[in-house]
Design a protein around this motif. Structure first.
Motif, PDB file in Angstrom:
ATOM      1  N   MET A 162      13.520 -15.529 -23.708  1.00  0.00           N
ATOM      2  CA  MET A 162      13.864 -16.909 -24.045  1.00  0.00           C
ATOM      3  C   MET A 162      14.461 -16.960 -25.444  1.00  0.00           C
ATOM      4  O   MET A 162      14.178 -16.121 -26.289  1.00  0.00           O
ATOM      5  CB  MET A 162      12.614 -17.796 -23.993  1.00  0.00           C
ATOM      6  N   ARG A 174       7.654 -22.422 -33.768  1.00  0.00           N
ATOM      7  CA  ARG A 174       8.658 -21.859 -32.876  1.00  0.00           C
ATOM      8  C   ARG A 174       9.118 -22.911 -31.876  1.00  0.00           C
ATOM      9  O   ARG A 174       8.300 -23.519 -31.188  1.00  0.00           O
ATOM     10  CB  ARG A 174       8.114 -20.635 -32.133  1.00  0.00           C
ATOM     11  N   PRO A 234      15.729 -14.448 -31.984  1.00  0.00           N
ATOM     12  CA  PRO A 234      15.290 -15.667 -32.673  1.00  0.00           C
ATOM     13  C   PRO A 234      16.139 -15.921 -33.912  1.00  0.00           C
ATOM     14  O   PRO A 234      16.684 -14.995 -34.515  1.00  0.00           O
ATOM     15  CB  PRO A 234      13.837 -15.358 -33.052  1.00  0.00           C
ATOM     16  N   GLN A 237      11.530 -23.325 -28.628  1.00  0.00           N
ATOM     17  CA  GLN A 237      12.332 -22.696 -27.587  1.00  0.00           C
ATOM     18  C   GLN A 237      13.509 -23.610 -27.251  1.00  0.00           C
ATOM     19  O   GLN A 237      13.324 -24.757 -26.842  1.00  0.00           O
ATOM     20  CB  GLN A 237      11.495 -22.461 -26.332  1.00  0.00           C
ATOM     21  N   TRP A 261      14.648 -18.792 -29.023  1.00  0.00           N
ATOM     22  CA  TRP A 261      13.860 -19.743 -29.811  1.00  0.00           C
ATOM     23  C   TRP A 261      14.255 -19.687 -31.276  1.00  0.00           C
ATOM     24  O   TRP A 261      14.812 -18.707 -31.756  1.00  0.00           O
ATOM     25  CB  TRP A 261      12.352 -19.516 -29.628  1.00  0.00           C
ATOM     26  N   GLU A 293      17.752 -15.038 -23.091  1.00  0.00           N
ATOM     27  CA  GLU A 293      17.352 -14.069 -24.098  1.00  0.00           C
ATOM     28  C   GLU A 293      18.441 -13.874 -25.150  1.00  0.00           C
ATOM     29  O   GLU A 293      19.553 -13.474 -24.835  1.00  0.00           O
ATOM     30  CB  GLU A 293      17.047 -12.705 -23.444  1.00  0.00           C
ATOM     31  N   THR A 306      13.779 -26.470 -23.123  1.00  0.00           N
ATOM     32  CA  THR A 306      13.321 -26.706 -24.494  1.00  0.00           C
ATOM     33  C   THR A 306      11.816 -26.927 -24.479  1.00  0.00           C
ATOM     34  O   THR A 306      11.282 -27.609 -23.612  1.00  0.00           O
ATOM     35  CB  THR A 306      14.014 -27.919 -25.137  1.00  0.00           C
ATOM     36  N   LEU A 346       6.664 -24.177 -28.921  1.00  0.00           N
ATOM     37  CA  LEU A 346       5.785 -23.062 -28.602  1.00  0.00           C
ATOM     38  C   LEU A 346       4.590 -22.963 -29.537  1.00  0.00           C
ATOM     39  O   LEU A 346       3.688 -22.160 -29.303  1.00  0.00           O
ATOM     40  CB  LEU A 346       6.570 -21.741 -28.657  1.00  0.00           C
ATOM     41  N   ALA A 383      16.004 -20.909 -21.930  1.00  0.00           N
ATOM     42  CA  ALA A 383      15.245 -19.833 -21.284  1.00  0.00           C
ATOM     43  C   ALA A 383      15.968 -18.501 -21.305  1.00  0.00           C
ATOM     44  O   ALA A 383      15.520 -17.549 -20.673  1.00  0.00           O
ATOM     45  CB  ALA A 383      14.936 -20.235 -19.837  1.00  0.00           C
TER      46      ALA A 383
END
Length: 338
Positions: free
Chosen positions: A1, A199, A209, A201, A3, A206, A192, A195, A204
Motif C-alpha cells: 500500500m 501514517r 512511503p 494510507q 502511505w 505499492e 484511503t 493507519l 492500496a
C-alpha cells in the motif's frame, strides 16, 4: 500500500480547496472511461460523450496522448480506485489554493516536453513511447484538450458544481469536529485510511512511503467518481477525492424522490428540504443540494423547526439540521401513501 507520514501539525494546517483544473481533469477521465456511476454522470455523458469522441477522432495524436497519459498499468500515483495505472504527472499539477482554471492549465502548458515524455513512459509502466508521441508539443496538446473540456463540458455547470463541492467541504469540516481527522481520512475514497502512528494510507498500491510532515497538505473534492494524489517536490501534496455520494447525485433525481403527498402538504420546496435531512446537513449544504436561495432555505428550516419536524445542533463552527422522530414518521408515512 502507498502511505504518507503526516504529523499532527501538518494535519492541523491542512485545508480543503476547490480546483477548477482538477474538476476538469476528473471530467476528462470520466469522458475517457465513457461510463458513469450514478444517474447524474450518465446524463452528463449522454450529452457530452459524442462530442468528445468526435474531437478525438479528428485529432488522433491527442487521442493517443490521453490513452497513454491516463495509465495502462503499473503502480497508481494519480489514478482512481479501480483503474490500473499511473497518470502522467504533467497532466495533473498539484492544485493550489485559489488558483483559477487559466492559472492551472498554464502550468500544464509550461511543462518541459522531455519531462512530459518521461512521465508518459512511466504511465505506460516503462513500456516504449509510441513513435507518434515522440514530439515536443505534448504539453500544448494536453493544455488545449483541457481547455476544450473546461469550456464545453465543465464551465456551463461550474457554478452548480462549485456549490456541491463547497457543501462537501462543509460536511468534511463538520466531520473533523465530530470524529477527528481519522474519520475524514478514512472516508475520502476507497483506499484511503488513517493507519495510526502518523501514517496516512493514500491508496492500496505499492510505492515507497513519503515524508509529508511540514509540507502543505491539500484535500481537493471533485464531482466525478474518481480521485488521485499529486505532489510538488517535498513542499506541496494533494489528495483529490470524489465528493460525498449524496452530494454528487443529480439534484433532479432527489427532487423526484420527494413523495407527492408530502409535497402537497408542505409545498415541494419545503418537502425537498425535509427529505434531504435524512442525514444531518448545514444550511450551506442544503442551498447547494436544492438550488434554492439561502433566504428560502432559511425560511423553510424555521417553519420545520417550529413544527418540530427538524432539529439543529452545533458541530464545531457549523450548525447541522436533521429530522426529528416526528419528521421521520411524516416522511415515511407520506412515502407509503405515494
Amino acid at each position: 500500500m502507498g502511505w504518507w507520514q503526516v504529523n499532527a501539525d501538518t494535519l492541523a494546517r491542512s485545508r480543503f480547496v476547490l480546483s477548477p483544473l482538477a474538476e476538469t481533469f476528473a471530467s476528462l477521465r470520466l469522458l475517457q472511461a465513457g461510463t458513469g456511476t450514478h444517474p447524474g454522470e450518465q446524463d452528463w455523458l449522454r450529452a457530452h460523450l459524442p462530442g468528445h469522441r468526435a474531437t478525438l477522432a479528428a485529432d488522433p495524436v491527442t487521442a493517443l496522448l490521453l490513452r497513454a497519459g491516463l495509465g495502462s498499468g503499473g503502480p497508481l500515483r494519480a489514478g482512481a480506485s479501480g483503474s490500473g495505472g499511473w497518470i502522467a504527472d504533467f497532466l495533473t499539477p498539484t492544485p493550489r489554493d485559489g488558483e483559477s482554471f487559466e492559472e492551472g492549465v498554464a502550468r500544464v502548458r509550461a511543462a518541459d516536453p522531455a519531462a512530459a515524455r518521461a512521465h508518459l513512459r512511466t504511465s505506460l509502466a516503462g513500456g516504449p513511447l509510441p513513435a507518434a508521441l515522440e514530439r515536443d508539443d505534448l504539453p500544448e496538446r494536453a493544455a488545449r484538450m483541457l481547455e476544450h473540456v473546461w469550456e464545453t463540458d465543465v464551465r456551463p455547470y461550474w457554478e452548480r458544481r462549485r456549490r456541491v463541492l463547497e457543501a462537501d467541504v462543509v460536511a468534511r469540516t463538520a466531520l473533523v469536529s465530530r470524529g477527528g481527522w481519522a474519520a475524514v481520512l478514512d472516508s475520502l475514497r476507497p483506499g484511503t485510511r488513517w493507519l495510526g502512528e502518523s501514517r496516512f494510507q493514500v491508496n492500496a498500491h505499492e510505492y515507497p512511503p513519503r515524508e509529508v510532515s511540514g509540507a502543505e497538505l491539500l484535500f481537493v473534492p471533485v464531482t466525478p467518481g474518481t480521485g488521485w494524489v499529486a505532489w510538488e517536490g517535498h513542499e506541496r501534496y494533494a489528495v483529490v477525492y470524489p465528493c460525498s455520494g449524496v452530494l454528487a447525485e443529480d439534484r433532479a433525481e432527489r427532487a423526484r424522490a420527494v413523495p407527492a403527498a408530502l409535497g402537497a402538504l408542505l409545498g415541494p420546496a419545503r418537502a425537498t428540504v425535509l427529505v434531504l435531512l435524512a442525514a444531518p446537513l448545514s444550511t450551506t449544504q442544503l442551498v447547494a443540494l436544492t438550488g434554492q436561495g439561502l433566504g428560502s432555505v432559511g425560511r423553510h428550516l424555521r417553519v420545520l423547526l417550529d413544527a418540530g419536524l427538524v432539529e439543529r445542533r452545533r458541530a464545531g463552527r457549523s450548525v447541522l439540521y436533521s429530522r426529528t422522530p416526528a419528521g421521520r414518521t411524516l416522511t415515511e408515512a407520506a412515502a407509503q401513501v405515494s
